[in-house]
Design a protein around this motif. Structure first.
Motif, PDB file in Angstrom:
ATOM      1  N   UNK A  93       0.806  -1.219   0.000  1.00  0.00           N
ATOM      2  CA  UNK A  93       0.000   0.000   0.000  1.00  0.00           C
ATOM      3  C   UNK A  93       0.837   1.266   0.000  1.00  0.00           C
ATOM      4  N   UNK A  94       2.144   1.149  -0.039  1.00  0.00           N
ATOM      5  CA  UNK A  94       2.994   2.338  -0.062  1.00  0.00           C
ATOM      6  C   UNK A  94       2.856   3.050  -1.398  1.00  0.00           C
ATOM      7  N   UNK A  95       2.955   4.380  -1.355  1.00  0.00           N
ATOM      8  CA  UNK A  95       2.826   5.253  -2.532  1.00  0.00           C
ATOM      9  C   UNK A  95       1.434   5.191  -3.154  1.00  0.00           C
ATOM     10  N   UNK A  96       0.417   4.885  -2.333  1.00  0.00           N
ATOM     11  CA  UNK A  96      -0.961   4.831  -2.819  1.00  0.00           C
ATOM     12  C   UNK A  96      -1.877   5.741  -2.007  1.00  0.00           C
ATOM     13  N   UNK A  97      -1.304   6.663  -1.251  1.00  0.00           N
ATOM     14  CA  UNK A  97      -2.110   7.636  -0.529  1.00  0.00           C
ATOM     15  C   UNK A  97      -2.435   7.284   0.913  1.00  0.00           C
ATOM     16  N   UNK A  98      -2.081   6.098   1.364  1.00  0.00           N
ATOM     17  CA  UNK A  98      -2.415   5.688   2.731  1.00  0.00           C
ATOM     18  C   UNK A  98      -1.653   6.542   3.744  1.00  0.00           C
ATOM     19  N   UNK A  99      -0.357   6.723   3.530  1.00  0.00           N
ATOM     20  CA  UNK A  99       0.441   7.561   4.424  1.00  0.00           C
ATOM     21  C   UNK A  99      -0.089   8.976   4.477  1.00  0.00           C
ATOM     22  N   UNK A 100      -0.484   9.519   3.339  1.00  0.00           N
ATOM     23  CA  UNK A 100      -1.052  10.873   3.296  1.00  0.00           C
ATOM     24  C   UNK A 100      -2.346  10.959   4.088  1.00  0.00           C
ATOM     25  N   UNK A 101      -3.187   9.928   3.960  1.00  0.00           N
ATOM     26  CA  UNK A 101      -4.443   9.923   4.709  1.00  0.00           C
ATOM     27  C   UNK A 101      -4.176   9.906   6.214  1.00  0.00           C
ATOM     28  N   UNK A 102      -3.273   9.031   6.653  1.00  0.00           N
ATOM     29  CA  UNK A 102      -2.950   8.939   8.072  1.00  0.00           C
ATOM     30  C   UNK A 102      -2.347  10.242   8.589  1.00  0.00           C
ATOM     31  N   UNK A 103      -1.381  10.761   7.865  1.00  0.00           N
ATOM     32  CA  UNK A 103      -0.697  11.977   8.305  1.00  0.00           C
ATOM     33  C   UNK A 103      -1.638  13.176   8.313  1.00  0.00           C
ATOM     34  N   UNK A 104      -2.465  13.293   7.315  1.00  0.00           N
ATOM     35  CA  UNK A 104      -3.429  14.394   7.255  1.00  0.00           C
ATOM     36  C   UNK A 104      -4.383  14.353   8.454  1.00  0.00           C
ATOM     37  N   UNK A 105      -4.897  13.185   8.761  1.00  0.00           N
ATOM     38  CA  UNK A 105      -5.819  13.054   9.898  1.00  0.00           C
ATOM     39  C   UNK A 105      -5.124  13.378  11.211  1.00  0.00           C
ATOM     40  N   UNK A 106      -3.914  12.875  11.395  1.00  0.00           N
ATOM     41  CA  UNK A 106      -3.182  13.119  12.645  1.00  0.00           C
ATOM     42  C   UNK A 106      -2.835  14.589  12.808  1.00  0.00           C
ATOM     43  N   UNK A 107      -2.419  15.237  11.739  1.00  0.00           N
ATOM     44  CA  UNK A 107      -2.051  16.651  11.847  1.00  0.00           C
ATOM     45  C   UNK A 107      -3.273  17.541  12.054  1.00  0.00           C
ATOM     46  N   UNK A 108      -4.429  17.122  11.552  1.00  0.00           N
ATOM     47  CA  UNK A 108      -5.661  17.874  11.814  1.00  0.00           C
ATOM     48  C   UNK A 108      -5.969  17.840  13.305  1.00  0.00           C
ATOM     49  N   UNK A 109      -5.793  16.697  13.928  1.00  0.00           N
ATOM     50  CA  UNK A 109      -6.000  16.592  15.375  1.00  0.00           C
ATOM     51  C   UNK A 109      -4.919  17.379  16.116  1.00  0.00           C
ATOM     52  N   UNK A 110      -3.672  17.244  15.690  1.00  0.00           N
ATOM     53  CA  UNK A 110      -2.560  17.959  16.330  1.00  0.00           C
ATOM     54  C   UNK A 110      -2.795  19.467  16.311  1.00  0.00           C
ATOM     55  N   UNK A 111      -3.242  19.982  15.177  1.00  0.00           N
ATOM     56  CA  UNK A 111      -3.430  21.427  15.011  1.00  0.00           C
ATOM     57  C   UNK A 111      -4.698  21.949  15.688  1.00  0.00           C
ATOM     58  N   UNK A 112      -5.801  21.248  15.505  1.00  0.00           N
ATOM     59  CA  UNK A 112      -7.102  21.799  15.872  1.00  0.00           C
ATOM     60  C   UNK A 112      -7.693  21.261  17.166  1.00  0.00           C
ATOM     61  N   UNK A 113      -7.090  20.240  17.743  1.00  0.00           N
ATOM     62  CA  UNK A 113      -7.623  19.668  18.970  1.00  0.00           C
ATOM     63  C   UNK A 113      -6.590  19.593  20.085  1.00  0.00           C
ATOM     64  N   UNK A 114      -5.331  19.377  19.704  1.00  0.00           N
ATOM     65  CA  UNK A 114      -4.273  19.292  20.717  1.00  0.00           C
ATOM     66  C   UNK A 114      -3.487  20.599  20.817  1.00  0.00           C
ATOM     67  N   UNK A 115      -3.699  21.489  19.860  1.00  0.00           N
ATOM     68  CA  UNK A 115      -3.024  22.789  19.807  1.00  0.00           C
ATOM     69  C   UNK A 115      -1.493  22.638  19.831  1.00  0.00           C
ATOM     70  N   UNK A 116      -0.996  21.654  19.092  1.00  0.00           N
ATOM     71  CA  UNK A 116       0.448  21.447  19.043  1.00  0.00           C
ATOM     72  C   UNK A 116       1.082  22.458  18.090  1.00  0.00           C
ATOM     73  N   UNK A 117       2.117  23.093  18.546  1.00  0.00           N
ATOM     74  CA  UNK A 117       2.869  24.024  17.700  1.00  0.00           C
ATOM     75  C   UNK A 117       3.919  23.267  16.899  1.00  0.00           C
ATOM     76  N   UNK A 118       4.467  22.205  17.492  1.00  0.00           N
ATOM     77  CA  UNK A 118       5.567  21.460  16.889  1.00  0.00           C
ATOM     78  C   UNK A 118       5.254  19.963  16.903  1.00  0.00           C
ATOM     79  N   UNK A 119       5.415  19.332  15.753  1.00  0.00           N
ATOM     80  CA  UNK A 119       5.307  17.883  15.647  1.00  0.00           C
ATOM     81  C   UNK A 119       6.638  17.401  15.073  1.00  0.00           C
ATOM     82  N   UNK A 120       7.245  16.414  15.746  1.00  0.00           N
ATOM     83  CA  UNK A 120       8.570  15.950  15.325  1.00  0.00           C
ATOM     84  C   UNK A 120       8.569  14.456  15.097  1.00  0.00           C
TER      85      UNK A 120
END
Length: 165
Positions: A93-120
């Protein structure tokens, strides 16, 4: 297979066997810091902690785990604006958008629910596909960690990457 046939959901007990199988795939194991041949009990203990500072997602195709992502906000007061993430996607499933889906969802939570300034994160310096994915989402390389881990009997370098908001 299209992205519409993939769903993201919160990790649960029902996914332990699938996550174990995913990380025990030798091609996946060599790109993460996990040891090979881990038991379901190891993953049950590792992923079983229920903490609102942790977001654990799985990508599913026909109820099969094809990807996993963990995001954790640091508990130290002076680092509470930061979180770290780790993820993997099944080789097929690599290079088929799965990583993008996971990362997009996690960063939406990081930004809008956890108020994280930095993700490493850390990524092996030779994992060009993952580095490209992280750059697509605004992660920048902050440093090279030489001989960071052993893999296939040799030392491998890792990049420290972060995304600031």
């Amino acid at each position: 297979m299209s992205e519409s046939s993939i769903s993201l959901t919160r990790f649960s007990e029902a996914h332990i066997a699938g996550v174990t199988a995913l990380y025990n795939d030798p091609a996946v194991t060599r790109q993460v810091l996990q040891m090979p041949f881990q038991s379901t009990e190891v993953w049950r203990k590792r992923l079983g902690v229920d903490d609102e500072r942790q977001v654990k997602l799985v990508a599913l195709h026909q109820d099969q785990v094809i990807g996993h992502l963990g995001l954790e906000q640091y508990s130290r007061i002076r680092r509470a604006h930061c979180g770290s993430l780790g993820m993997c996607v099944a080789v097929a499933w690599q290079s088929k958008g799965v990583g993008s889906m996971l990362l997009s969802a996690a960063l939406e939570v990081a930004d809008n629910w956890m108020n994280l300034r930095r993700v490493e994160l850390t990524v092996y310096a030779d994992n060009e596909a993952a580095i490209g994915l992280y750059r697509k989402f605004g992660f920048e390389t902050e440093g090279l960690m030489r001989d960071y881990a052993v893999r296939d009997g040799g030392w491998v370098d890792t990049l420290a990457m972060a995304r600031l908001r």
